[in-house]
Design an enzyme around this catalytic site. Structure first.
Site, PDB file in Angstrom:
ATOM      1  N   SER A  19      -3.006   2.582   8.597  1.00  0.00           N
ATOM      2  CA  SER A  19      -3.620   2.537   7.028  1.00  0.00           C
ATOM      3  C   SER A  19      -4.164   0.948   7.111  1.00  0.00           C
ATOM      4  O   SER A  19      -5.266   0.936   6.254  1.00  0.00           O
ATOM      5  CB  SER A  19      -2.843   2.540   6.115  1.00  0.00           C
ATOM      6  OG  SER A  19      -1.128   1.529   6.182  1.00  0.00           O
ATOM      7  N   ASP A 307      -1.505  -3.436  -3.387  1.00  0.00           N
ATOM      8  CA  ASP A 307      -0.514  -2.289  -3.422  1.00  0.00           C
ATOM      9  C   ASP A 307       0.714  -2.309  -2.847  1.00  0.00           C
ATOM     10  O   ASP A 307       0.952  -3.543  -2.081  1.00  0.00           O
ATOM     11  CB  ASP A 307      -0.861  -0.739  -3.662  1.00  0.00           C
ATOM     12  CG  ASP A 307      -0.684  -0.305  -1.674  1.00  0.00           C
ATOM     13  OD1 ASP A 307      -0.686  -1.482  -0.740  1.00  0.00           O
ATOM     14  OD2 ASP A 307      -1.266   1.100  -1.371  1.00  0.00           O
ATOM     15  N   HIS A 310      -0.261  -3.023   1.102  1.00  0.00           N
ATOM     16  CA  HIS A 310      -1.394  -3.191   1.811  1.00  0.00           C
ATOM     17  C   HIS A 310      -2.151  -5.169   1.028  1.00  0.00           C
ATOM     18  O   HIS A 310      -1.643  -4.435   0.116  1.00  0.00           O
ATOM     19  CB  HIS A 310      -2.868  -2.106   1.990  1.00  0.00           C
ATOM     20  CG  HIS A 310      -2.530  -1.275   2.226  1.00  0.00           C
ATOM     21  ND1 HIS A 310      -1.339   0.751   1.411  1.00  0.00           N
ATOM     22  CD2 HIS A 310      -1.896   0.063   3.880  1.00  0.00           C
ATOM     23  CE1 HIS A 310      -0.651   1.057   2.276  1.00  0.00           C
ATOM     24  NE2 HIS A 310      -1.263   0.896   3.402  1.00  0.00           N
TER      25      HIS A 310
END
Length: 332
Positions: A19, A307, A310
């Site tokens: 990610s 978040d 991340h």
């Protein structure tokens, strides 16, 4: 051109990983690991939620721009793009994946072997698009970025009680992942890659999701694990540089620049480091981080993390700048 790196010798940036470098591939597979909705992407050009787990661009986007190529790297599975777009850079990455197939299976995302299959498919398209000789030259000079490992440890070792810790000690699991990394790099080399950057792990213990269950403090054990794994990755890079003719593998240390910011956020203009921008900043990511969450911050530039897992675009920018001035400067 970002950072002023003129005359770069890298014609394309080709990305594999999770990610931290997925620019939207997970939008096109059946998985819960998605971020193609607001407020993700609210600071991306046009305010578009692309599937990047960030408020804006990723470290790979900034690296591509710094090499004078393009501002964003498209996702391979995005039907809005074609081989003409992918010829100067493409991401095969998938959020929630890892070196270990068991990690990708947990969230039904793209495993590493499949990312490599997509790359082979991409090669064939490239041969048709620009001719075999030109394509092989481009593939030889391109920069291959690999960013993996965090999910293997967090999802598949620490969180999952039926995960790999049933089979392996932490040291054994680290070595197991390094073995997969070596096989992956060797296969990339056999497919024509010569400039490879092997990304290290971030200071995992300082992610808000782990701090939230550790009374707000970074978990020292997780950070030590990241440093130890980075040491193994550096040793692997040194070994393969000796063994594989014509290869140039550089290790990307993201741990140190990220930790410098985390330890001294005010020096970089940040106001919050222990909690993230989205929601309460403690546990929210993916669908828990949505536009209806009333707690989401107004200015993400004041936050180190977007978040609970991340970084914000601003931290990615800082890390990319550091990498371009240090490790990646060797490839300019």
């Amino acid at each position: 051109m970002l950072f002023g790196y003129i005359g770069a010798k890298v014609p394309a940036v080709i990305v594999f990983g999770d990610s931290t470098v997925d620019s939207g591939n997970n939008n096109y597979i059946k998985t819960l690991a998605k971020s193609n909705f607001q407020p993700y992407g609210r600071d991306f050009p046009g305010g578009k939620p692309t599937g990047r787990f960030c408020n804006g661009r990723l470290v790979t986007d900034f690296i591509s721009e710094a090499f004078g190529i393009k501002q964003t790297i498209p996702a391979y599975l995005d039907p809005a793009y074609g081989i003409q777009d992918f010829a100067t850079g493409v991401s095969f990455a998938s959020a929630a994946t890892g070196y270990d197939n068991l990690t990708s299976h947990a969230m039904s995302v793209i495993p590493m072997w499949k990312e490599l299959e997509y790359f082979k498919e991409y090669q064939k398209k490239l041969f048709s698009f620009m001719g075999k000789n030109n394509a092989n030259n481009m593939l030889r000079e391109a920069l291959y970025l690999i960013s993996l490992g965090t999910n293997d440890f967090i999802e598949n070792y620490f969180i999952n009680p039926a995960g790999r810790r049933v089979q392996f000690t932490l040291e054994e699991y680290s070595n197991y992942l390094i073995g997969i990394s070596e096989s992956f790099i060797r296969e990339l080399y056999n497919l024509g890659a010569r400039k490879i950057s092997l990304g290290g792990l971030p200071p995992m213990g300082c992610l808000p999701i782990l701090r939230s269950i550790n009374r707000g403090a970074c978990r020292a054990d997780c950070n030590k694990l990241a440093r130890d794994f980075d040491g193994k990755s550096m040793a692997l890079a040194a070994k393969l540089n000796k063994q594989l003719t014509g290869i140039k593998i550089v290790f990307l240390n993201v741990y140190n620049p990220a930790l410098q910011v985390i330890n001294n956020p005010q020096a970089y203009g940040f106001e919050s480091v222990a909690v993230a921008c989205c929601g309460t900043g403690t546990i929210e990511l993916s669908y828990l981080c949505n536009r209806d969450n009333p707690f989401t911050c107004v200015d993400a530039n004041k936050y180190v993390f977007w978040d609970a897992v991340h970084p914000t675009e601003k931290l990615y920018h800082i890390v990319a700048d550091h990498l371009m001035k240090t490790t990646l400067a060797e490839l300019v």
